[in-house]
Design a protein around this motif. Structure first.
Motif, PDB file in Angstrom:
ATOM      1  N   ALA A 158       0.838  -1.213   0.000  1.00 22.27           N
ATOM      2  CA  ALA A 158       0.000   0.000   0.000  1.00 22.27           C
ATOM      3  C   ALA A 158       0.866   1.254   0.000  1.00 22.27           C
ATOM      4  CB  ALA A 158      -0.921  -0.003   1.220  1.00 22.27           C
ATOM      5  N   THR A 159       1.944   1.242   0.789  1.00 21.55           N
ATOM      6  CA  THR A 159       2.851   2.401   0.855  1.00 21.55           C
ATOM      7  C   THR A 159       3.518   2.633  -0.496  1.00 21.55           C
ATOM      8  OG1 THR A 159       3.246   1.979   3.197  1.00 21.55           O
ATOM      9  CG2 THR A 159       4.831   3.392   2.082  1.00 21.55           C
ATOM     10  N   LEU A 160       4.008   1.549  -1.108  1.00 22.40           N
ATOM     11  CA  LEU A 160       4.666   1.665  -2.417  1.00 22.40           C
ATOM     12  C   LEU A 160       3.678   2.125  -3.483  1.00 22.40           C
ATOM     13  CD1 LEU A 160       6.963  -1.502  -2.377  1.00 22.40           C
ATOM     14  CD2 LEU A 160       7.717   0.881  -2.378  1.00 22.40           C
ATOM     15  N   ARG A 161       2.446   1.632  -3.409  1.00 27.15           N
ATOM     16  CA  ARG A 161       1.423   1.988  -4.402  1.00 27.15           C
ATOM     17  C   ARG A 161       1.064   3.469  -4.295  1.00 27.15           C
ATOM     18  NH1 ARG A 161      -2.002  -1.915  -3.162  1.00 27.15           N
ATOM     19  NH2 ARG A 161      -3.301  -0.531  -1.899  1.00 27.15           N
ATOM     20  N   GLU A 162       0.884   3.959  -3.058  1.00 27.97           N
ATOM     21  CA  GLU A 162       0.437   5.343  -2.863  1.00 27.97           C
ATOM     22  C   GLU A 162       1.559   6.365  -3.008  1.00 27.97           C
ATOM     23  OE1 GLU A 162      -1.669   5.669   0.879  1.00 27.97           O
ATOM     24  OE2 GLU A 162      -2.769   3.821   0.401  1.00 27.97           O
ATOM     25  N   GLU A 163       2.754   6.029  -2.504  1.00 31.42           N
ATOM     26  CA  GLU A 163       3.812   7.044  -2.440  1.00 31.42           C
ATOM     27  C   GLU A 163       5.123   6.638  -3.117  1.00 31.42           C
ATOM     28  OE1 GLU A 163       4.109   9.020   1.556  1.00 31.42           O
ATOM     29  OE2 GLU A 163       2.869   7.321   2.148  1.00 31.42           O
ATOM     30  N   GLY A 164       5.177   5.423  -3.636  1.00 26.40           N
ATOM     31  CA  GLY A 164       6.415   4.943  -4.252  1.00 26.40           C
ATOM     32  C   GLY A 164       7.492   4.715  -3.201  1.00 26.40           C
ATOM     33  N   ALA A 165       8.721   4.508  -3.665  1.00 24.20           N
ATOM     34  CA  ALA A 165       9.837   4.226  -2.750  1.00 24.20           C
ATOM     35  C   ALA A 165      10.088   5.384  -1.786  1.00 24.20           C
ATOM     36  CB  ALA A 165      11.097   3.919  -3.546  1.00 24.20           C
ATOM     37  N   ARG A 166       9.767   6.606  -2.225  1.00 25.06           N
ATOM     38  CA  ARG A 166       9.964   7.782  -1.351  1.00 25.06           C
ATOM     39  C   ARG A 166       9.132   7.677  -0.077  1.00 25.06           C
ATOM     40  NH1 ARG A 166       9.754  13.627  -3.879  1.00 25.06           N
ATOM     41  NH2 ARG A 166       9.965  14.060  -1.662  1.00 25.06           N
ATOM     42  N   GLY A 167       7.969   7.046  -0.206  1.00 30.87           N
ATOM     43  CA  GLY A 167       7.089   6.874   0.947  1.00 30.87           C
ATOM     44  C   GLY A 167       7.753   6.078   2.063  1.00 30.87           C
ATOM     45  N   LEU A 168       8.641   5.159   1.680  1.00 28.27           N
ATOM     46  CA  LEU A 168       9.339   4.339   2.676  1.00 28.27           C
ATOM     47  C   LEU A 168      10.373   5.163   3.447  1.00 28.27           C
ATOM     48  CD1 LEU A 168       9.913   1.015   0.703  1.00 28.27           C
ATOM     49  CD2 LEU A 168       8.274   1.408   2.541  1.00 28.27           C
ATOM     50  N   TYR A 169      10.769   6.295   2.853  1.00 28.84           N
ATOM     51  CA  TYR A 169      11.744   7.148   3.545  1.00 28.84           C
ATOM     52  C   TYR A 169      11.101   8.383   4.168  1.00 28.84           C
ATOM     53  CZ  TYR A 169      15.689   4.294   2.472  1.00 28.84           C
ATOM     54  OH  TYR A 169      16.575   3.242   2.463  1.00 28.84           O
ATOM     55  N   ARG A 170       9.759   8.368   4.241  1.00 29.78           N
ATOM     56  CA  ARG A 170       9.092   9.493   4.922  1.00 29.78           C
ATOM     57  C   ARG A 170       9.517   9.452   6.390  1.00 29.78           C
ATOM     58  NH1 ARG A 170       3.241  10.190   6.195  1.00 29.78           N
ATOM     59  NH2 ARG A 170       2.718   9.749   4.026  1.00 29.78           N
ATOM     60  N   GLY A 171       9.959  10.590   6.893  1.00 32.28           N
ATOM     61  CA  GLY A 171      10.393  10.622   8.290  1.00 32.28           C
ATOM     62  C   GLY A 171      11.868  10.268   8.467  1.00 32.28           C
ATOM     63  N   TYR A 172      12.627  10.204   7.342  1.00 28.89           N
ATOM     64  CA  TYR A 172      14.062   9.893   7.472  1.00 28.89           C
ATOM     65  C   TYR A 172      14.768  10.946   8.333  1.00 28.89           C
ATOM     66  CZ  TYR A 172      18.999   9.176   6.454  1.00 28.89           C
ATOM     67  OH  TYR A 172      20.361   8.972   6.597  1.00 28.89           O
ATOM     68  N   TRP A 173      14.562  12.218   7.988  1.00 32.93           N
ATOM     69  CA  TRP A 173      15.280  13.270   8.728  1.00 32.93           C
ATOM     70  C   TRP A 173      14.771  13.411  10.154  1.00 32.93           C
ATOM     71  CZ3 TRP A 173      19.786  14.022   7.152  1.00 32.93           C
ATOM     72  CH2 TRP A 173      20.091  13.962   5.782  1.00 32.93           C
ATOM     73  N   SER A 174      13.465  13.166  10.359  1.00 36.03           N
ATOM     74  CA  SER A 174      12.970  13.255  11.733  1.00 36.03           C
ATOM     75  C   SER A 174      13.518  12.096  12.565  1.00 36.03           C
ATOM     76  CB  SER A 174      11.444  13.296  11.779  1.00 36.03           C
ATOM     77  OG  SER A 174      10.884  12.140  11.217  1.00 36.03           O
ATOM     78  N   THR A 175      13.793  10.954  11.911  1.00 34.42           N
ATOM     79  CA  THR A 175      14.393   9.825  12.637  1.00 34.42           C
ATOM     80  C   THR A 175      15.848  10.142  12.969  1.00 34.42           C
ATOM     81  OG1 THR A 175      12.974   8.324  11.379  1.00 34.42           O
ATOM     82  CG2 THR A 175      14.755   7.323  12.616  1.00 34.42           C
ATOM     83  N   VAL A 176      16.582  10.677  11.982  1.00 33.35           N
ATOM     84  CA  VAL A 176      17.985  11.052  12.226  1.00 33.35           C
ATOM     85  C   VAL A 176      18.047  12.107  13.337  1.00 33.35           C
ATOM     86  CG1 VAL A 176      20.023  12.171  11.211  1.00 33.35           C
ATOM     87  CG2 VAL A 176      18.792  10.444   9.910  1.00 33.35           C
ATOM     88  N   LEU A 177      17.116  13.077  13.288  1.00 31.49           N
ATOM     89  CA  LEU A 177      17.109  14.145  14.298  1.00 31.49           C
ATOM     90  C   LEU A 177      16.667  13.660  15.671  1.00 31.49           C
ATOM     91  CD1 LEU A 177      15.842  17.188  12.233  1.00 31.49           C
ATOM     92  CD2 LEU A 177      18.042  16.977  13.379  1.00 31.49           C
ATOM     93  N   ARG A 178      16.017  12.498  15.719  1.00 29.82           N
ATOM     94  CA  ARG A 178      15.723  11.895  17.022  1.00 29.82           C
ATOM     95  C   ARG A 178      16.932  11.086  17.493  1.00 29.82           C
ATOM     96  NH1 ARG A 178      12.292   6.464  17.262  1.00 29.82           N
ATOM     97  NH2 ARG A 178      14.212   5.860  16.207  1.00 29.82           N
ATOM     98  N   GLU A 179      17.563  10.363  16.558  1.00 32.73           N
ATOM     99  CA  GLU A 179      18.648   9.446  16.918  1.00 32.73           C
ATOM    100  C   GLU A 179      19.932  10.158  17.325  1.00 32.73           C
ATOM    101  OE1 GLU A 179      18.093   6.619  17.611  1.00 32.73           O
ATOM    102  OE2 GLU A 179      16.537   5.784  16.345  1.00 32.73           O
ATOM    103  N   ILE A 180      20.240  11.282  16.655  1.00 29.68           N
ATOM    104  CA  ILE A 180      21.508  11.953  16.967  1.00 29.68           C
ATOM    105  C   ILE A 180      21.517  12.497  18.398  1.00 29.68           C
ATOM    106  CG2 ILE A 180      23.020  13.896  16.371  1.00 29.68           C
ATOM    107  CD1 ILE A 180      22.681  13.081  13.438  1.00 29.68           C
ATOM    108  N   PRO A 181      20.503  13.296  18.824  1.00 26.69           N
ATOM    109  CA  PRO A 181      20.527  13.731  20.228  1.00 26.69           C
ATOM    110  C   PRO A 181      20.510  12.537  21.191  1.00 26.69           C
ATOM    111  CG  PRO A 181      18.715  14.781  19.053  1.00 26.69           C
ATOM    112  CD  PRO A 181      19.366  13.855  18.091  1.00 26.69           C
TER     113      PRO A 181
END
Length: 263
Positions: A126-149
């Protein structure tokens, strides 16, 4: 060594403590705990966690150890008093690399946790159908910004506590002592970074095309603050602290043990 040690430790933690992670995701979701499934289907999304767990942990530790040894071999960062800086840089880089594997599995896992009537495989499609591969990386920067601190608090604190304890008792720590330090460091880091975790969960779960889905962290945090106040910003903090401190105990303890055994 780092790959095997980190990978095995990661799998143990993720699968043992998975129900806590599901509860945390549902507490943080926009629709609220009960709408997102309550205590039903507590293992929803576990295949995604199982697939990503080993490579994610292995990528982190390989990068962490490699960076630490590179920075420690001469130059300004080789001095003993610069050790915390070295650990911070190494952990931050480790997280940035590990997130390339972690984020797609996390997106699929959290969406399945918040919608237990769907399977992991269907959620991926469903994620790939609606948003393509980019959908799988939604929240990449928010995850990095959670993980670094998180890493900036956890790893220097872990290394500091180990140094302090071994100095107090006059010999190197046993693996279980290293694990206790890991649990404490993890709990502190988990509590401090909960609001960032809430933002990341909201961004990953948001409907495509909405303002939240665009990934603006301050905006998401403000929105949570406005609708749910301080308790909203720290939603899921208790299962998160439990997951991470027990996880830190197993993960850093097992990592230490495996590394020593392999050496």
């Amino acid at each position: 060594l780092a790959l095997q040690g980190g990978g095995c430790a990661g799998v143990c933690v993720d699968l043992t403590l998975f129900p806590l992670d599901t509860i945390k995701t549902r507490l943080q979701s926009q629709q609220g705990f009960h709408q997102a499934g309550g205590f039903r289907g507590i293992y929803a999304g576990v295949p995604s966690a199982a697939v990503g767990s080993f490579p994610n942990a292995a990528a982190f530790f390989a990068t962490y150890e490699c960076t630490k040894s590179l920075l420690g071999t001469g130059g300004a960062l080789a001095a003993p008093h610069m050790a915390p800086v070295t650990h911070m840089v190494a952990a931050s880089l480790g997280e940035t690399v590990a997130c390339l594997i972690r984020v797609p599995t996390e997106v699929v896992k959290q969406r399945t946790q918040a919608c237990p009537s769907s399977s992991t495989y269907n959620m991926l499609l469903a994620t790939l159908r609606e948003e393509g591969a980019r959908g799988l990386y939604r929240g990449y920067w928010s995850t990095v910004l959670r993980e670094i601190p998180f890493s900036l608090v956890q790893f220097p604190l872990w290394e500091y506590l180990k140094t302090l304890w071994s100095w107090k008792q006059g010999h190197t720590l046993h693996s279980w002592q290293s694990a206790v330090c890991g649990a404490f460091a993890g709990a502190v880091a988990a509590f401090v970074t909960t609001p960032l975790d809430v933002a990341k969960t909201r961004i990953m779960l948001a409907k495509a095309g909405t303002a939240t889905a665009s990934g603006n962290i301050p905006l998401v945090l403000y929105d949570v603050w406005r609708s749910r106040g301080l308790s909203g910003l720290f939603a899921g903090s208790i299962p998160r602290i439990a997951f991470i401190s027990v996880g830190g105990f197993i993960f850093l303890g097992a990592y230490d043990k495996v590394r020593r055994t392999l050496q």
